[in-house]
Scaffold this motif. Sequence first.
Motif, PDB file in Angstrom:
ATOM      1  N   MET A  64       0.849  -1.202   0.000  1.00  0.00           N
ATOM      2  CA  MET A  64       0.000   0.000   0.000  1.00  0.00           C
ATOM      3  C   MET A  64       0.883   1.249   0.000  1.00  0.00           C
ATOM      4  O   MET A  64       1.896   1.297   0.697  1.00  0.00           O
ATOM      5  N   LEU A  65       0.517   2.239  -0.803  1.00  0.00           N
ATOM      6  CA  LEU A  65       1.174   3.540  -0.771  1.00  0.00           C
ATOM      7  C   LEU A  65       0.190   4.561  -0.233  1.00  0.00           C
ATOM      8  O   LEU A  65      -1.014   4.454  -0.488  1.00  0.00           O
ATOM      9  N   GLY A  66       0.693   5.538   0.492  1.00  0.00           N
ATOM     10  CA  GLY A  66      -0.131   6.636   0.964  1.00  0.00           C
ATOM     11  C   GLY A  66       0.387   7.928   0.358  1.00  0.00           C
ATOM     12  O   GLY A  66       1.591   8.153   0.298  1.00  0.00           O
ATOM     13  N   VAL A  67      -0.540   8.764  -0.142  1.00  0.00           N
ATOM     14  CA  VAL A  67      -0.152  10.051  -0.699  1.00  0.00           C
ATOM     15  C   VAL A  67      -0.933  11.120   0.052  1.00  0.00           C
ATOM     16  O   VAL A  67      -2.160  11.147  -0.011  1.00  0.00           O
ATOM     17  N   ASN A  68      -0.220  11.973   0.793  1.00  0.00           N
ATOM     18  CA  ASN A  68      -0.849  13.048   1.550  1.00  0.00           C
ATOM     19  C   ASN A  68      -0.636  14.338   0.765  1.00  0.00           C
ATOM     20  O   ASN A  68       0.473  14.848   0.689  1.00  0.00           O
ATOM     21  N   ILE A  69      -1.723  14.863   0.178  1.00  0.00           N
ATOM     22  CA  ILE A  69      -1.628  16.038  -0.684  1.00  0.00           C
ATOM     23  C   ILE A  69      -1.741  17.295   0.177  1.00  0.00           C
ATOM     24  O   ILE A  69      -2.653  17.418   0.991  1.00  0.00           O
ATOM     25  N   TRP A  70      -0.790  18.219  -0.029  1.00  0.00           N
ATOM     26  CA  TRP A  70      -0.716  19.405   0.828  1.00  0.00           C
ATOM     27  C   TRP A  70      -1.860  20.380   0.573  1.00  0.00           C
ATOM     28  O   TRP A  70      -2.355  21.014   1.492  1.00  0.00           O
ATOM     29  N   ASP A  71      -2.267  20.529  -0.693  1.00  0.00           N
ATOM     30  CA  ASP A  71      -3.283  21.516  -1.062  1.00  0.00           C
ATOM     31  C   ASP A  71      -4.547  20.779  -1.496  1.00  0.00           C
ATOM     32  O   ASP A  71      -4.533  20.060  -2.494  1.00  0.00           O
ATOM     33  N   ARG A  72      -5.652  20.989  -0.750  1.00  0.00           N
ATOM     34  CA  ARG A  72      -6.910  20.281  -1.014  1.00  0.00           C
ATOM     35  C   ARG A  72      -7.359  20.428  -2.480  1.00  0.00           C
ATOM     36  O   ARG A  72      -7.916  19.500  -3.064  1.00  0.00           O
ATOM     37  N   SER A  73      -7.069  21.564  -3.098  1.00  0.00           N
ATOM     38  CA  SER A  73      -7.518  21.801  -4.473  1.00  0.00           C
ATOM     39  C   SER A  73      -6.761  20.926  -5.480  1.00  0.00           C
ATOM     40  O   SER A  73      -7.144  20.832  -6.646  1.00  0.00           O
ATOM     41  N   MET A  74      -5.693  20.277  -5.046  1.00  0.00           N
ATOM     42  CA  MET A  74      -4.869  19.459  -5.956  1.00  0.00           C
ATOM     43  C   MET A  74      -5.279  17.979  -5.972  1.00  0.00           C
ATOM     44  O   MET A  74      -4.746  17.204  -6.751  1.00  0.00           O
ATOM     45  N   VAL A  75      -6.208  17.571  -5.099  1.00  0.00           N
ATOM     46  CA  VAL A  75      -6.538  16.155  -4.951  1.00  0.00           C
ATOM     47  C   VAL A  75      -6.948  15.523  -6.287  1.00  0.00           C
ATOM     48  O   VAL A  75      -6.415  14.471  -6.666  1.00  0.00           O
ATOM     49  N   GLN A  76      -7.860  16.141  -7.024  1.00  0.00           N
ATOM     50  CA  GLN A  76      -8.328  15.565  -8.301  1.00  0.00           C
ATOM     51  C   GLN A  76      -7.192  15.464  -9.315  1.00  0.00           C
ATOM     52  O   GLN A  76      -7.068  14.467 -10.012  1.00  0.00           O
ATOM     53  N   ALA A  77      -6.347  16.501  -9.392  1.00  0.00           N
ATOM     54  CA  ALA A  77      -5.237  16.504 -10.350  1.00  0.00           C
ATOM     55  C   ALA A  77      -4.248  15.378 -10.032  1.00  0.00           C
ATOM     56  O   ALA A  77      -3.759  14.687 -10.937  1.00  0.00           O
ATOM     57  N   VAL A  78      -3.971  15.166  -8.738  1.00  0.00           N
ATOM     58  CA  VAL A  78      -3.040  14.106  -8.332  1.00  0.00           C
ATOM     59  C   VAL A  78      -3.640  12.734  -8.652  1.00  0.00           C
ATOM     60  O   VAL A  78      -2.978  11.859  -9.219  1.00  0.00           O
ATOM     61  N   ASP A  79      -4.924  12.560  -8.305  1.00  0.00           N
ATOM     62  CA  ASP A  79      -5.623  11.300  -8.596  1.00  0.00           C
ATOM     63  C   ASP A  79      -5.544  10.999 -10.093  1.00  0.00           C
ATOM     64  O   ASP A  79      -5.173   9.898 -10.504  1.00  0.00           O
ATOM     65  N   ARG A  80      -5.861  11.995 -10.927  1.00  0.00           N
ATOM     66  CA  ARG A  80      -5.849  11.828 -12.388  1.00  0.00           C
ATOM     67  C   ARG A  80      -4.436  11.486 -12.876  1.00  0.00           C
ATOM     68  O   ARG A  80      -4.251  10.570 -13.678  1.00  0.00           O
ATOM     69  N   ALA A  81      -3.417  12.203 -12.381  1.00  0.00           N
ATOM     70  CA  ALA A  81      -2.032  11.986 -12.812  1.00  0.00           C
ATOM     71  C   ALA A  81      -1.584  10.550 -12.512  1.00  0.00           C
ATOM     72  O   ALA A  81      -0.934   9.907 -13.337  1.00  0.00           O
ATOM     73  N   ILE A  82      -1.958  10.032 -11.336  1.00  0.00           N
ATOM     74  CA  ILE A  82      -1.559   8.661 -10.964  1.00  0.00           C
ATOM     75  C   ILE A  82      -2.285   7.647 -11.850  1.00  0.00           C
ATOM     76  O   ILE A  82      -1.681   6.699 -12.361  1.00  0.00           O
TER      77      ILE A  82
END
Length: 185
Positions: A64-82
């Motif tokens: 399992m990997l955990g990704v803690n995103i610093w800026d709430r507005s970036m969550v969708q972009a990070v999800d999409r990028a992965i």
Amino acid sequence: MSSIDLNELKRRMDGAINAFKHDIASLRTGRASANILDPVHVEAYGSRVPLNQVANITVPEPRMLGVNIWDRSMVQAVDRAIRESNLGLNPIVEGQNLRIPLPELNEERRKSLVKVAHEYAEKAKIAARNVRRDGMDALKKAEKDGDMGQDESRSTSEKVQKMTDDTIVEIDRLLQDKEKEIMQV
């Protein structure tokens, strides 16, 4: 004194080994590693940045990997990028965190990872041979220009060849270890 710097050649050959280590570290094996996400870049604030510049990556469990995103507005972009990274990962969004379960590797996927590891190894060996070629060219030039005698040139050339052989042996050893790690079920 010889006009060829053996330490510089050694540094460049070590560079080939280090680049190879970095390349194979990103290959996914059965165990989770934060390096798996190294190739992922996120569209953030008008440019593409590496994932580790917008989030912390942790390994809470072996699969399992955990990704803690610093800026709430970036969550969708990070999800999409992965998801679009061709790593075969499907993040689970939980607020500002993503949990990424690592699927079991099937035999076919393992074999394709081994093939990629071999390509990385070949690239590293070519880099080492290019360093050797540069060193040998410098030796020939030094001998031709009279900066170095034949004996010194031959002895230095043997050192350069030994350095190259050692580098290639090290690359092969690292490749074998990675291959075992990938094929381990």
